[in-house]
Design a protein around this motif. Structure first.
Motif, PDB file in Angstrom:
ATOM      1  N   THR A   3      15.222 -68.003  40.771  1.00  0.00           N
ATOM      2  CA  THR A   3      16.125 -67.665  39.670  1.00  0.00           C
ATOM      3  C   THR A   3      17.325 -66.891  40.220  1.00  0.00           C
ATOM      4  O   THR A   3      17.311 -66.392  41.366  1.00  0.00           O
ATOM      5  N   ARG A  29      17.671 -67.426  34.866  1.00  0.00           N
ATOM      6  CA  ARG A  29      18.113 -68.819  34.932  1.00  0.00           C
ATOM      7  C   ARG A  29      17.660 -69.441  36.266  1.00  0.00           C
ATOM      8  O   ARG A  29      17.907 -68.875  37.338  1.00  0.00           O
ATOM      9  N   VAL A  31      17.471 -71.847  39.601  1.00  0.00           N
ATOM     10  CA  VAL A  31      18.441 -72.422  40.529  1.00  0.00           C
ATOM     11  C   VAL A  31      17.741 -73.498  41.343  1.00  0.00           C
ATOM     12  O   VAL A  31      16.739 -73.226  42.017  1.00  0.00           O
ATOM     13  N   GLU A  42      22.229 -77.112  37.428  1.00  0.00           N
ATOM     14  CA  GLU A  42      21.272 -76.114  37.896  1.00  0.00           C
ATOM     15  C   GLU A  42      21.446 -75.787  39.377  1.00  0.00           C
ATOM     16  O   GLU A  42      20.503 -75.412  40.063  1.00  0.00           O
ATOM     17  N   ALA A  64      24.364 -73.785  37.561  1.00  0.00           N
ATOM     18  CA  ALA A  64      23.568 -72.593  37.263  1.00  0.00           C
ATOM     19  C   ALA A  64      24.437 -71.343  37.314  1.00  0.00           C
ATOM     20  O   ALA A  64      24.275 -70.426  36.490  1.00  0.00           O
TER      21      ALA A  64
END
Length: 601
Positions: A3, A29, A31, A42, A64
């Protein structure tokens, strides 16, 4: 999958959120990759030059985050544009190529570690599904992995397992989507509920079970992959358990059918019993030898398989419905030696297995299975006192054979009110059903509830009704002996028509030289021996076969009285304490000899 927050926390990445609030908004989020050229969803997009307008295109591409390399602090207008377009902005002081290579190494390292963790989790799940209660334990494990709820629903919509208990409204809110997956309108569904995100996955083929997982946050790709893998393993375990459940149902149905066939044979209904066995693909032999194997209840299945193997599947094997330790074997006996392999195998088994005893009856016609069973039961009583733990019934004549043509009319007269009974209500037992109840109770006592499959209160009510119809006290052992003899006589010959000449009473029928000879043979093992054994037997019989009354009459303790009776069982080669018991024959033998002073015991 790593993330944004995890990458920023790695000191070697030297990344910083340009806007400190982004750490909370975008820290979780995921990655998937890092790129310097063409943006991709992403992925981290690394660049040395970034204009406000460029951020709009990057947001549209679904990156991302954007890493502004060679810059300790992003310009104000770039930060403002990033916030407006919802794109996390990070800074790194090194050149873009150096930042790109460093982040690529970190992401690959994180992904390898994640793959190793995923593999370990799947190994753990595979171990769980193979353990006892694997389905519920695997579901519990999955719920912990996703920090949420896991529910397995069967094809009918019923909850099979849930851990922990789903919150109120979870399944109700997702009901429409669950039905879509159950009916295979779709293989899976993702549902955003009031307070949770749920994933609904079909497991198996039609009809399929459904796995529902739910958590407070969305499912990252790693957890989605875990749920997908878990669904496959859960389906395999569910299928195994379903097959096992259906197999147990089939085994139970077959066991009930075998028991029903044995019950019909015990009542002399050979043709009906054959129909049951033929439906199961088996044939009953014309002649049979009945064995009773006494063993620990948990080993009956193992012994049944052994008997089936020895006889090539030709033996009819039934778990006794009355005695939990008994296995009843009807072995084919086409000749006197036809059952030798089974006989030898059972003798070897009894000799080598602690707590195992075998009683064998004589070879009888199939219609005489009830007699063969009683023979095996008496032989079992002898086996318990034998070093070999195995015994064969010692044949003796049946008293019913000496009563002559007057026996049938006497039995019909004694039982007439029972045989002719017709209930006022159709659902109440008729005379035939009451006759069967009486026969079962005389043979097995209170164990008749298991053979007849009735409640003990139902049995008691029927016995009271029989007492009223016959006008006899069923608690009296002498009355029981007369009724049991009458039932045997009616089973051996057609029922005489009502009316006709006056029938003789039982004492007149028993007042013959043949009957006296039979009575002497019954008690021969006790006559001339230790007098206290004959006294013990007579005292016990006069007390209606109650140990407490016999003990009081003899001035002994109940255990001491029981010990004497067990010794008498061995001498007589008959079961007395356990039903079916030879006590009725002993009562009749003593009655015959008491009326003939020259032969009295």
């Amino acid at each position: 999958m790593p993330t944004l927050g995890a990458l920023v926390s790695r000191s070697e990445s030297r990344l910083r959120f340009a806007d400190t609030d982004d750490a909370l908004r975008y820290g979780r989020r995921p990655v998937e990759a890092v790129t310097e050229g063409t943006p991709s969803p992403e992925a981290l997009f690394v660049t040395d030059h970034l204009g406000p307008d460029h951020l709009h295109r990057l947001a549209r591409d679904g990156v991302a985050a954007v890493v502004l390399a060679g810059c300790a602090e992003a310009p104000h207008e770039v930060r403002t544009a990033a916030r407006r377009h919802g794109v996390p902005l990070l800074t790194a002081g090194e050149p873009a190529s150096q930042v790109w290579s460093g982040l690529l190494a970190i992401i690959h390292q994180e992904q390898r570690a994640e793959h190793r963790g995923q593999a370990e989790r799947l190994k753990a799940l595979r171990r769980l599904v193979l353990e006892p209660e694997g389905l519920s334990r695997s579901l519990r494990w999955l719920a912990r992995q996703i920090s949420g709820h896991a529910v397995l629903i069967d094809p009918a919509g019923a909850v099979l397992h849930a851990f922990p208990e789903p919150p109120l409204g979870l399944l109700a809110q997702a009901d429409a989507d669950i039905r879509r997956v159950v009916t295979r309108q779709t293989r899976s569904a993702a549902v955003h509920l009031t307070e949770q995100v749920a994933h609904i996955v079909s497991i198996g083929e039609t009809p399929s079970a459904v796995l529902v997982v739910a958590r407070a946050e969305s499912f990252p790709p790693s957890l989605r992959d875990l749920v997908s893998e878990a669904a496959s393993l859960l389906w395999l375990r569910w299928r195994v358990e379903e097959l096992g459940r259906r197999g147990r149902q089939v085994d139970l149905a077959e066991a009930h059918s075998r028991e029903a066939a044995l019950h019909l044979l015990m009542l002399g209904h050979v043709h009906a019993a054959r129909r049951v066995t033929e439906a199961l693909g088996s044939q009953l032999p014309e002649r049979t030898r009945v064995y009773i194997v006494e063993c620990p209840p948990g080993l009956r299945g193992e012994y049944a398989r052994m008997c089936a193997d020895v006889t090539g599947g030709r033996a009819w094997i039934v778990r006794c419905p009355v005695y939990a330790r008994h296995l009843i074997v009807l072995a084919p006996a086409d000749s006197d030696e036809a059952d030798a392999p089974l006989d030898q195998a059972l003798r070897t088994l009894a000799a080598s297995s602690t707590g195992c005893y075998v009683g064998a009856g004589r070879i009888v016609a199939l219609r005489d299975t009830a007699a063969g069973y009683e023979q095996a039961f008496h032989a079992l009583a002898v086996a318990r006192g034998s070093a070999a733990r195995c015994a064969t019934f010692s044949s003796r004549e049946d008293i019913a054979a000496f009563l002559g043509p007057g026996g049938g009319p006497w039995a019909a007269r004694l039982l007439r009110s029972l045989l002719d009974y017709r209930p006022e209500r159709r659902q109440d037992p008729d005379g035939e059903e009451l006759r069967v109840t009486l026969g079962s109770w005389l043979a097995f006592g209170n164990g008749a509830t298991k053979q007849l499959k009735v409640h003990r209160n139902t049995l008691s009510a029927r016995l009271r009704h029989i007492e009223q119809l016959l006008g006899r006290d069923l608690g009296d052992l002498g009355i029981q002996a007369e009724l049991q003899l009458a039932l045997r006589l009616l089973d051996q010959s057609p029922r005489p028509a009502p009316g006709g000449a006056e029938t003789a009473d039982l004492d007149a029928l028993l007042d013959t030289a043949e009957a006296a000879h039979w009575a002497q043979a019954q008690l021969a093992a006790l006559r001339g021996g230790e007098p206290y054994l004959m006294e013990t037997l007579r005292t016990w019989l006069s007390g209606n076969a109650r140990l407490d009354k016999a003990a009081a009459g003899l001035g002994l303790s109940v255990p001491a009285t029981r010990k004497r009776l067990v010794r008498i069982e061995g001498l007589l080669s008959r079961s007395l304490l356990n039903a079916p018991s030879a006590r009725y024959d002993m009562v009749l033998a003593a009655r015959i000899l008491d009326r003939r002073p020259d032969s009295a015991a």
